[in-house]
Design an enzyme around this catalytic site. Structure first.
Site, PDB file in Angstrom:
ATOM      1  CB  SER A  29      -0.926   0.023   1.226  1.00  0.00           C
ATOM      2  OG  SER A  29      -0.164   0.102   2.418  1.00  0.00           O
ATOM      3  N   GLY A  30       0.228   2.401  -0.142  1.00  0.00           N
ATOM      4  CA  GLY A  30       0.930   3.666  -0.014  1.00  0.00           C
ATOM      5  C   GLY A  30       2.094   3.836  -0.967  1.00  0.00           C
ATOM      6  CB  SER A 157       9.907  10.425   9.004  1.00  0.00           C
ATOM      7  OG  SER A 157       9.163  11.608   9.211  1.00  0.00           O
ATOM      8  CE1 TYR A 182       6.520   6.258  11.407  1.00  0.00           C
ATOM      9  CE2 TYR A 182       6.704   8.584  11.972  1.00  0.00           C
ATOM     10  CZ  TYR A 182       6.658   7.593  11.026  1.00  0.00           C
ATOM     11  OH  TYR A 182       6.761   7.898   9.689  1.00  0.00           O
TER      12      TYR A 182
END
Length: 316
Positions: A29-30, A157, A182
């Site tokens: 996905s994504g 990120s 995260y």
């Protein structure tokens, strides 16, 4: 966009990858799905490492239908990052079945997994996002070296800068915070990727990290429904599509001008300087040693990975 999109559009440079074999985690996905398609259309065989094989096969059919390429160009393997035993079984299988590994993209990432300890004694969020991909990467180094020049691309990120990483409490036993799990996993990725890149220098294997940009994915599914609705609307309205977010990872994986570039971080299809938070070499080495101990790899095993075949790529 709230972040600048690269005007060079470097990810669209013509790169022929015929004969290459790539591996990708988090491909169902994504942005993972877009990365898979982006590498596939350039000629490489793409191997999808999926926890849900049935879903992986469905994604394979969707990509084949969209690209009109032969089914043989995509393979689906089972890999459950919440189990280190699954990682080891996956490595054994792919090293037997696939002739080379030219590109490895560690894209899988998740949040909202809760305060759960896996069978390996690791907090599940840290294992799925960091420890299992670390083990996967280390166990594939020998194959990557034999396939050199080869590349490892690790998706992280820009939010790493907000992490409060405590190397002595990677299971967050002192204080559990879903967001910090995260963020800390993303910081850990950059720290160890740079450490591995330094140790793998001159082996023909490059290791770089990328920030894809902010986009709407299933990663935030755990948020309260009304918050999730507003969050996804904001991302879709003002930030990147999954296609756009995939381009920096594709760029790092295939661009011919990056064949010897290692230990760098990329965003918007160009190198991006990291903050001082990831320049602490003592912290990076401590995390690296802690990670080896956590996934039960020995320093002697890793030293073999760093030295074997090195003579092929040393500069005269």
């Amino acid at each position: 966009y709230l972040t600048l999109w690269s005007s060079h559009d470097k990810s669209k440079r013509h790169t022929c990858l015929l004969g290459y074999i790539s591996f990708l985690t988090g491909a169902t996905s994504g942005i993972g799905k877009e990365i898979a398609a982006g590498i596939l259309i350039r000629g490489a065989k793409v191997c999808l490492a999926c926890r849900d094989v049935k879903k992986g096969e469905q994604v394979k059919e969707e990509i084949i239908a969209a690209t009109e390429l032969p089914e043989s160009r995509i393979a689906v393997y089972h890999l459950d990052l919440s189990s280190l035993d699954s990682v080891r079984k996956f490595v054994k299988e792919v090293c037997t079945k696939e002739e080379t590994i030219d590109i490895l993209v560690n894209n899988a990432g998740a949040t909202g997994l809760g305060n759960k300890i896996t069978e390996d004694g690791i907090l599940i969020g840290m294992q799925v996002n960091y420890f299992a991909p670390f083990l996967l990467t280390c166990l594939l180094l020998e194959k990557l070296k034999k396939s050199a020049p080869s590349r490892i691309v690790w998706v992280t990120s820009k939010l790493y800068n907000f992490a409060k990483l405590d190397i002595d409490d990677l299971n967050f036993e002192k204080s559990f915070n879903e967001t910090q799990v995260y963020l800390s996993s993303k910081l850990a990725i950059i720290l160890v990727a740079k450490e591995l890149a330094k140790r793998m220098n001159s082996t023909g294997v490059t290791i770089n990290t990328v920030h894809p940009g902010f986009t709407s994915t299933q990663m935030w599914h755990y948020l309260p429904s009304i918050v999730l609705l507003i969050w996804n609307f904001t991302l879709k309205k003002f930030f990147k599509t999954t296609f756009e977010a995939a381009q920096t990872a594709i760029y790092a994986a295939v661009d011919p001008f990056l064949v010897t570039v290692t230990g760098k971080h990329f965003a918007e299809c160009q190198e991006e300087l990291l903050t001082s938070k990831v320049l602490d070499q003592i912290m990076a080495m401590k995390l690296y040693n802690k990670s080896l101990d956590t996934v039960k790899l020995t320093p002697s095993f890793m030293q073999e990975q760093f030295s074997a075949l090195k003579h092929k790529y040393e500069t005269p």
